[in-house]
Design a protein around this motif. Structure first.
Motif, PDB file in Angstrom:
ATOM      1  N   HIS A 236       0.846  -1.187   0.000  1.00 55.65           N
ATOM      2  CA  HIS A 236       0.000   0.000   0.000  1.00 55.65           C
ATOM      3  C   HIS A 236       0.891   1.250   0.000  1.00 55.65           C
ATOM      4  O   HIS A 236       1.671   1.468   0.943  1.00 55.65           O
ATOM      5  CB  HIS A 236      -0.874   0.055   1.260  1.00 55.65           C
TER       6      HIS A 236
ATOM      7  N   GLU B 179      -0.078  -0.751  -4.619  1.00 53.69           N
ATOM      8  CA  GLU B 179      -1.536  -0.599  -4.457  1.00 53.69           C
ATOM      9  C   GLU B 179      -1.789   0.792  -3.874  1.00 53.69           C
ATOM     10  O   GLU B 179      -1.417   1.069  -2.731  1.00 53.69           O
ATOM     11  CB  GLU B 179      -2.087  -1.692  -3.527  1.00 53.69           C
TER      12      GLU B 179
ATOM     13  N   HIS C 260      -9.097   1.103  -4.142  1.00 46.63           N
ATOM     14  CA  HIS C 260      -7.702   0.694  -4.250  1.00 46.63           C
ATOM     15  C   HIS C 260      -7.361   0.443  -5.720  1.00 46.63           C
ATOM     16  O   HIS C 260      -8.072  -0.299  -6.399  1.00 46.63           O
ATOM     17  CB  HIS C 260      -7.435  -0.573  -3.426  1.00 46.63           C
TER      18      HIS C 260
ATOM     19  N   HIS D  57      -9.646  -5.748  -6.259  1.00 47.85           N
ATOM     20  CA  HIS D  57     -10.755  -6.445  -5.580  1.00 47.85           C
ATOM     21  C   HIS D  57     -12.131  -5.783  -5.761  1.00 47.85           C
ATOM     22  O   HIS D  57     -12.730  -5.287  -4.804  1.00 47.85           O
ATOM     23  CB  HIS D  57     -10.458  -6.653  -4.092  1.00 47.85           C
TER      24      HIS D  57
ATOM     25  N   ASP E 122      -3.544 -11.358  -2.726  1.00 48.19           N
ATOM     26  CA  ASP E 122      -3.640 -10.325  -1.675  1.00 48.19           C
ATOM     27  C   ASP E 122      -3.107 -10.910  -0.354  1.00 48.19           C
ATOM     28  O   ASP E 122      -3.642 -10.663   0.720  1.00 48.19           O
ATOM     29  CB  ASP E 122      -5.064  -9.791  -1.499  1.00 48.19           C
TER      30      ASP E 122
HETATM   31 FE    FE Z   1      -6.664  -3.491  -1.203  1.00 51.21          FE
END
Ligand code: FE
Ligand code: AMP
Ligand code: FE
Ligand code: ZN
Length: 282
Positions: A48, A73, A84, A200, A252
Protein backbone atom coordinates in the motif's frame (compact mmCIF):
# COMPACT_ATOMS: atom_id res chain seq x y z
CA UNK A 1 -8.86 -25.79 -18.41
CA UNK A 2 -9.94 -24.30 -15.10
CA UNK A 3 -7.44 -21.56 -14.15
CA UNK A 4 -6.95 -23.00 -10.68
CA UNK A 5 -5.80 -26.38 -12.02
CA UNK A 6 -2.37 -25.70 -13.46
CA UNK A 7 -0.04 -28.37 -14.70
CA UNK A 8 3.08 -28.63 -12.59
CA UNK A 9 5.20 -26.89 -15.20
CA UNK A 10 2.76 -24.09 -16.04
CA UNK A 11 3.71 -20.48 -15.40
CA UNK A 12 2.04 -18.81 -12.45
CA UNK A 13 2.55 -15.24 -11.23
CA UNK A 14 0.90 -13.80 -8.11
CA UNK A 15 0.39 -10.11 -8.81
CA UNK A 16 -1.02 -9.00 -5.46
CA UNK A 17 0.78 -9.38 -2.14
CA UNK A 18 2.07 -7.23 0.70
CA UNK A 19 5.42 -7.07 2.45
CA UNK A 20 6.37 -5.76 5.87
CA UNK A 21 6.94 -2.32 4.29
CA UNK A 22 3.13 -2.02 4.37
CA UNK A 23 0.84 -4.43 6.20
CA UNK A 24 2.27 -7.83 5.35
CA UNK A 25 4.17 -9.89 7.89
CA UNK A 26 7.02 -11.07 5.60
CA UNK A 27 9.95 -8.97 4.43
CA UNK A 28 10.61 -8.83 0.66
CA UNK A 29 13.29 -11.56 0.71
CA UNK A 30 11.01 -13.93 2.62
CA UNK A 31 8.24 -13.20 0.10
CA UNK A 32 10.56 -14.11 -2.79
CA UNK A 33 11.58 -17.31 -0.98
CA UNK A 34 7.98 -18.25 -0.29
CA UNK A 35 6.97 -17.55 -3.90
CA UNK A 36 9.65 -19.99 -5.11
CA UNK A 37 8.63 -22.55 -2.50
CA UNK A 38 5.04 -22.32 -3.73
CA UNK A 39 6.25 -22.97 -7.28
CA UNK A 40 5.52 -19.49 -8.63
CA UNK A 41 7.60 -18.16 -11.52
CA UNK A 42 6.48 -14.55 -11.24
CA UNK A 43 5.62 -12.13 -8.44
CA UNK A 44 4.58 -8.56 -7.91
CA UNK A 45 4.79 -6.92 -4.47
CA UNK A 46 1.91 -4.48 -4.27
CA UNK A 47 2.44 -2.74 -0.96
CA UNK A 48 0.00 0.00 0.00
CA UNK A 49 1.37 3.41 -1.07
CA UNK A 50 5.07 2.51 -1.00
CA UNK A 51 7.66 1.22 -3.46
CA UNK A 52 10.23 0.55 -0.75
CA UNK A 53 10.10 -3.27 -0.97
CA UNK A 54 11.70 -3.21 -4.41
CA UNK A 55 15.10 -2.02 -3.27
CA UNK A 56 15.57 -5.28 -1.39
CA UNK A 57 13.41 -7.47 -3.63
CA UNK A 58 15.01 -6.73 -7.01
CA UNK A 59 18.59 -7.97 -6.39
CA UNK A 60 17.29 -10.93 -4.39
CA UNK A 61 14.73 -12.00 -7.02
CA UNK A 62 17.43 -11.72 -9.70
CA UNK A 63 19.77 -13.89 -7.66
CA UNK A 64 17.07 -16.50 -7.07
CA UNK A 65 15.65 -16.47 -10.62
CA UNK A 66 12.15 -15.22 -9.81
CA UNK A 67 10.53 -12.87 -12.33
CA UNK A 68 9.49 -9.68 -10.56
CA UNK A 69 7.25 -7.01 -12.05
CA UNK A 70 6.86 -3.54 -10.53
CA UNK A 71 3.65 -2.96 -8.60
CA UNK A 72 1.99 -0.88 -5.91
CA UNK A 73 -1.54 -0.60 -4.46
CA UNK A 74 -2.58 3.04 -4.26
CA UNK A 75 -5.25 4.24 -1.83
CA UNK A 76 -7.66 6.67 -3.47
CA UNK A 77 -11.23 7.78 -3.14
CA UNK A 78 -14.19 8.44 -5.38
CA UNK A 79 -17.45 9.90 -4.15
CA UNK A 80 -16.36 9.41 -0.52
CA UNK A 81 -15.69 5.71 -1.07
CA UNK A 82 -12.29 4.11 -0.69
CA UNK A 83 -10.91 2.73 -3.96
CA UNK A 84 -7.70 0.69 -4.25
CA UNK A 85 -5.83 0.87 -7.54
CA UNK A 86 -3.17 -1.66 -8.46
CA UNK A 87 -0.50 -0.03 -10.58
CA UNK A 88 1.80 -2.26 -12.62
CA UNK A 89 4.78 -1.98 -14.94
CA UNK A 90 5.72 1.60 -14.02
CA UNK A 91 9.20 3.00 -13.56
CA UNK A 92 10.39 2.82 -9.95
CA UNK A 93 12.37 6.01 -10.57
CA UNK A 94 9.33 8.12 -11.43
CA UNK A 95 9.51 11.13 -9.10
CA UNK A 96 5.78 12.01 -9.31
CA UNK A 97 4.79 8.49 -8.23
CA UNK A 98 7.34 8.49 -5.40
CA UNK A 99 5.99 11.84 -4.22
CA UNK A 100 2.39 10.59 -4.49
CA UNK A 101 3.27 7.76 -2.11
CA UNK A 102 4.99 10.14 0.31
CA UNK A 103 2.02 12.51 0.32
CA UNK A 104 -0.39 9.62 0.83
CA UNK A 105 1.67 8.44 3.80
CA UNK A 106 1.35 11.90 5.39
CA UNK A 107 -2.41 11.77 4.89
CA UNK A 108 -2.39 8.37 6.57
CA UNK A 109 -0.57 9.75 9.62
CA UNK A 110 -3.37 12.29 10.07
CA UNK A 111 -5.99 9.58 9.62
CA UNK A 112 -4.30 7.19 12.07
CA UNK A 113 -4.32 10.02 14.62
CA UNK A 114 -8.08 10.42 14.19
CA UNK A 115 -8.65 6.66 14.57
CA UNK A 116 -6.56 6.61 17.77
CA UNK A 117 -8.60 9.55 19.12
CA UNK A 118 -11.83 7.65 18.52
CA UNK A 119 -10.43 4.55 20.22
CA UNK A 120 -9.28 6.62 23.20
CA UNK A 121 -12.86 7.76 23.73
CA UNK A 122 -13.73 4.07 24.21
CA UNK A 123 -10.88 3.67 26.72
CA UNK A 124 -8.70 1.88 24.18
CA UNK A 125 -5.55 3.83 24.78
CA UNK A 126 -2.84 3.72 22.12
CA UNK A 127 -0.49 6.67 21.73
CA UNK A 128 0.65 7.81 18.30
CA UNK A 129 4.27 7.40 19.41
CA UNK A 130 3.50 3.81 20.42
CA UNK A 131 2.19 3.08 16.92
CA UNK A 132 5.26 4.66 15.29
CA UNK A 133 7.76 3.06 17.68
CA UNK A 134 6.41 -0.45 17.35
CA UNK A 135 6.53 -0.30 13.54
CA UNK A 136 9.76 1.61 12.90
CA UNK A 137 10.62 -0.17 9.65
CA UNK A 138 7.16 0.12 8.14
CA UNK A 139 6.77 2.72 5.37
CA UNK A 140 2.95 2.74 5.23
CA UNK A 141 1.14 2.61 8.56
CA UNK A 142 -2.57 1.88 8.66
CA UNK A 143 -5.38 0.06 10.35
CA UNK A 144 -3.71 -3.40 10.46
CA UNK A 145 -0.87 -1.90 12.53
CA UNK A 146 -3.34 -0.30 14.92
CA UNK A 147 -5.15 -3.64 15.15
CA UNK A 148 -1.85 -5.38 15.96
CA UNK A 149 -1.28 -3.10 18.96
CA UNK A 150 -4.88 -3.54 20.12
CA UNK A 151 -4.23 -7.29 20.12
CA UNK A 152 -0.85 -6.93 21.81
CA UNK A 153 -2.35 -4.81 24.60
CA UNK A 154 -5.22 -7.22 25.11
CA UNK A 155 -8.06 -4.95 23.95
CA UNK A 156 -9.09 -7.63 21.43
CA UNK A 157 -8.45 -11.34 21.05
CA UNK A 158 -7.60 -11.17 17.34
CA UNK A 159 -6.85 -8.71 14.54
CA UNK A 160 -10.18 -9.68 13.01
CA UNK A 161 -12.01 -8.70 16.19
CA UNK A 162 -10.36 -5.26 16.05
CA UNK A 163 -11.79 -4.76 12.54
CA UNK A 164 -15.16 -6.35 13.27
CA UNK A 165 -15.80 -4.35 16.44
CA UNK A 166 -13.90 -1.09 16.03
CA UNK A 167 -11.95 -0.12 12.96
CA UNK A 168 -13.48 -2.02 10.04
CA UNK A 169 -15.27 0.04 7.38
CA UNK A 170 -18.21 1.91 8.92
CA UNK A 171 -17.51 0.58 12.43
CA UNK A 172 -17.52 2.94 15.40
CA UNK A 173 -13.85 3.99 15.20
CA UNK A 174 -13.55 3.97 11.41
CA UNK A 175 -12.22 7.08 9.73
CA UNK A 176 -12.20 7.23 5.92
CA UNK A 177 -9.41 9.79 5.94
CA UNK A 178 -8.32 11.92 3.08
CA UNK A 179 -6.74 10.38 0.03
CA UNK A 180 -6.26 11.35 -3.59
CA UNK A 181 -9.03 11.23 -6.17
CA UNK A 182 -9.02 8.22 -8.51
CA UNK A 183 -8.52 10.51 -11.53
CA UNK A 184 -5.30 11.90 -10.06
CA UNK A 185 -3.90 8.44 -9.28
CA UNK A 186 -4.70 7.28 -12.82
CA UNK A 187 -2.86 10.28 -14.26
CA UNK A 188 0.21 9.67 -12.07
CA UNK A 189 0.31 5.94 -12.91
CA UNK A 190 0.07 6.61 -16.64
CA UNK A 191 2.71 9.34 -16.53
CA UNK A 192 5.01 6.84 -14.79
CA UNK A 193 4.51 4.51 -17.78
CA UNK A 194 2.34 2.14 -15.75
CA UNK A 195 -1.02 0.45 -16.11
CA UNK A 196 -3.89 0.90 -13.64
CA UNK A 197 -6.11 -1.96 -12.46
CA UNK A 198 -9.20 -1.80 -10.28
CA UNK A 199 -8.36 -3.94 -7.22
CA UNK A 200 -10.75 -6.44 -5.58
CA UNK A 201 -13.92 -5.14 -7.31
CA UNK A 202 -16.11 -7.53 -5.27
CA UNK A 203 -15.64 -5.23 -2.26
CA UNK A 204 -17.90 -2.60 -3.83
CA UNK A 205 -21.56 -2.95 -3.03
CA UNK A 206 -22.79 -1.36 -6.25
CA UNK A 207 -22.10 -2.59 -9.76
CA UNK A 208 -23.11 0.85 -11.11
CA UNK A 209 -20.23 2.31 -9.07
CA UNK A 210 -17.78 -0.23 -10.54
CA UNK A 211 -18.95 0.60 -14.07
CA UNK A 212 -18.57 4.30 -13.38
CA UNK A 213 -14.99 3.73 -12.16
CA UNK A 214 -14.05 1.56 -15.14
CA UNK A 215 -14.99 4.38 -17.49
CA UNK A 216 -12.49 6.72 -15.85
CA UNK A 217 -9.44 5.35 -17.66
CA UNK A 218 -8.50 2.03 -16.10
CA UNK A 219 -6.37 -0.39 -18.13
CA UNK A 220 -7.53 -3.49 -16.35
CA UNK A 221 -9.44 -5.16 -13.56
CA UNK A 222 -8.44 -7.74 -10.94
CA UNK A 223 -10.40 -10.87 -11.90
CA UNK A 224 -8.54 -13.57 -9.96
CA UNK A 225 -8.40 -12.86 -6.25
CA UNK A 226 -7.80 -14.66 -2.97
CA UNK A 227 -10.04 -17.66 -2.82
CA UNK A 228 -12.55 -16.62 -5.50
CA UNK A 229 -14.69 -19.41 -6.87
CA UNK A 230 -14.68 -20.13 -10.59
CA UNK A 231 -18.09 -18.47 -10.90
CA UNK A 232 -16.84 -15.29 -9.22
CA UNK A 233 -13.86 -15.18 -11.58
CA UNK A 234 -16.14 -15.64 -14.56
CA UNK A 235 -18.24 -12.66 -13.52
CA UNK A 236 -15.22 -10.33 -13.50
CA UNK A 237 -13.72 -11.82 -16.68
CA UNK A 238 -16.99 -11.03 -18.43
CA UNK A 239 -16.82 -7.44 -17.25
CA UNK A 240 -13.19 -7.18 -18.42
CA UNK A 241 -14.24 -8.38 -21.83
CA UNK A 242 -17.15 -5.95 -22.00
CA UNK A 243 -14.89 -2.97 -21.16
CA UNK A 244 -11.96 -4.34 -23.22
CA UNK A 245 -9.71 -4.39 -20.17
CA UNK A 246 -6.60 -6.36 -19.25
CA UNK A 247 -6.96 -9.01 -16.55
CA UNK A 248 -4.88 -9.24 -13.38
CA UNK A 249 -4.92 -11.62 -10.47
CA UNK A 250 -3.29 -12.39 -7.18
CA UNK A 251 -3.82 -13.62 -3.67
CA UNK A 252 -3.64 -10.32 -1.67
CA UNK A 253 -1.37 -12.31 0.63
CA UNK A 254 -0.53 -10.51 3.89
CA UNK A 255 1.11 -13.38 5.82
CA UNK A 256 0.02 -13.76 9.46
CA UNK A 257 -2.29 -10.75 9.14
CA UNK A 258 -4.68 -12.81 6.98
CA UNK A 259 -3.58 -16.38 7.72
CA UNK A 260 -6.16 -18.10 5.53
CA UNK A 261 -4.91 -16.46 2.35
CA UNK A 262 -1.88 -18.28 0.93
CA UNK A 263 0.64 -16.83 -1.51
CA UNK A 264 -0.16 -18.05 -5.02
CA UNK A 265 -3.76 -19.07 -4.25
CA UNK A 266 -4.68 -16.76 -7.13
CA UNK A 267 -2.42 -15.94 -10.07
CA UNK A 268 -2.16 -15.09 -13.75
CA UNK A 269 -0.70 -17.24 -16.50
CA UNK A 270 2.13 -16.31 -18.86
CA UNK A 271 -0.07 -14.67 -21.50
CA UNK A 272 -1.78 -12.41 -18.99
CA UNK A 273 1.52 -11.62 -17.29
CA UNK A 274 3.13 -10.64 -20.59
CA UNK A 275 0.16 -8.47 -21.54
CA UNK A 276 0.70 -6.40 -18.37
CA UNK A 277 4.47 -6.37 -18.00
CA UNK A 278 6.07 -5.10 -21.16
CA UNK A 279 8.82 -2.92 -19.68
CA UNK A 280 9.52 -3.03 -15.98
CA UNK A 281 10.41 -6.63 -15.21
CA UNK A 282 13.53 -7.97 -13.53
FE1 FE B 1 -6.66 -3.49 -1.20
P1 AMP C 1 -6.00 0.88 5.61
O1 AMP C 1 -5.14 0.93 4.37
O2 AMP C 1 -5.32 1.50 6.78
O3 AMP C 1 -7.39 1.38 5.38
O4 AMP C 1 -6.13 -0.66 5.95
C1 AMP C 1 -6.61 -1.49 4.94
C2 AMP C 1 -6.08 -2.88 5.17
O5 AMP C 1 -6.66 -3.38 6.36
C3 AMP C 1 -6.47 -3.84 4.08
O6 AMP C 1 -5.53 -3.88 3.06
C4 AMP C 1 -6.49 -5.14 4.84
O7 AMP C 1 -5.16 -5.60 4.97
C5 AMP C 1 -7.00 -4.74 6.21
N1 AMP C 1 -8.46 -4.84 6.38
C6 AMP C 1 -9.41 -3.98 5.93
N2 AMP C 1 -10.65 -4.36 6.30
C7 AMP C 1 -10.48 -5.49 7.01
C8 AMP C 1 -11.38 -6.38 7.69
N3 AMP C 1 -12.70 -6.16 7.72
N4 AMP C 1 -10.85 -7.45 8.29
C9 AMP C 1 -9.51 -7.68 8.29
N5 AMP C 1 -8.62 -6.89 7.67
C10 AMP C 1 -9.09 -5.81 7.05
FE1 FE D 1 -3.62 -4.58 3.25
ZN1 ZN E 1 -3.87 -5.58 -1.23
Amino acid sequence: MHPLQPTVSSFRADLHCHSSFSDGSLNPKSLVNLALKEGLQGLCITDHDTLDAYQEAIPYAKEKGLILGTGVELSCDHKKKSVHILAYDFSLQNEALIQYCKRQQSKRIARNRQILEKLTRLQIIIKEEELMESHRDVSTLGRPHIAAIMLQKGYVQSIQEAFDRYIGDQKCCFVLGESFPVAEALRIIHEAGGKAFLAHPHLFASSAFIRELLQMGFDGIECFYGRFSYLQEKQWLKLAEEFKLLVSGGSDFHGDVKPKILLGCSFVDRARFDAIFTTNVV
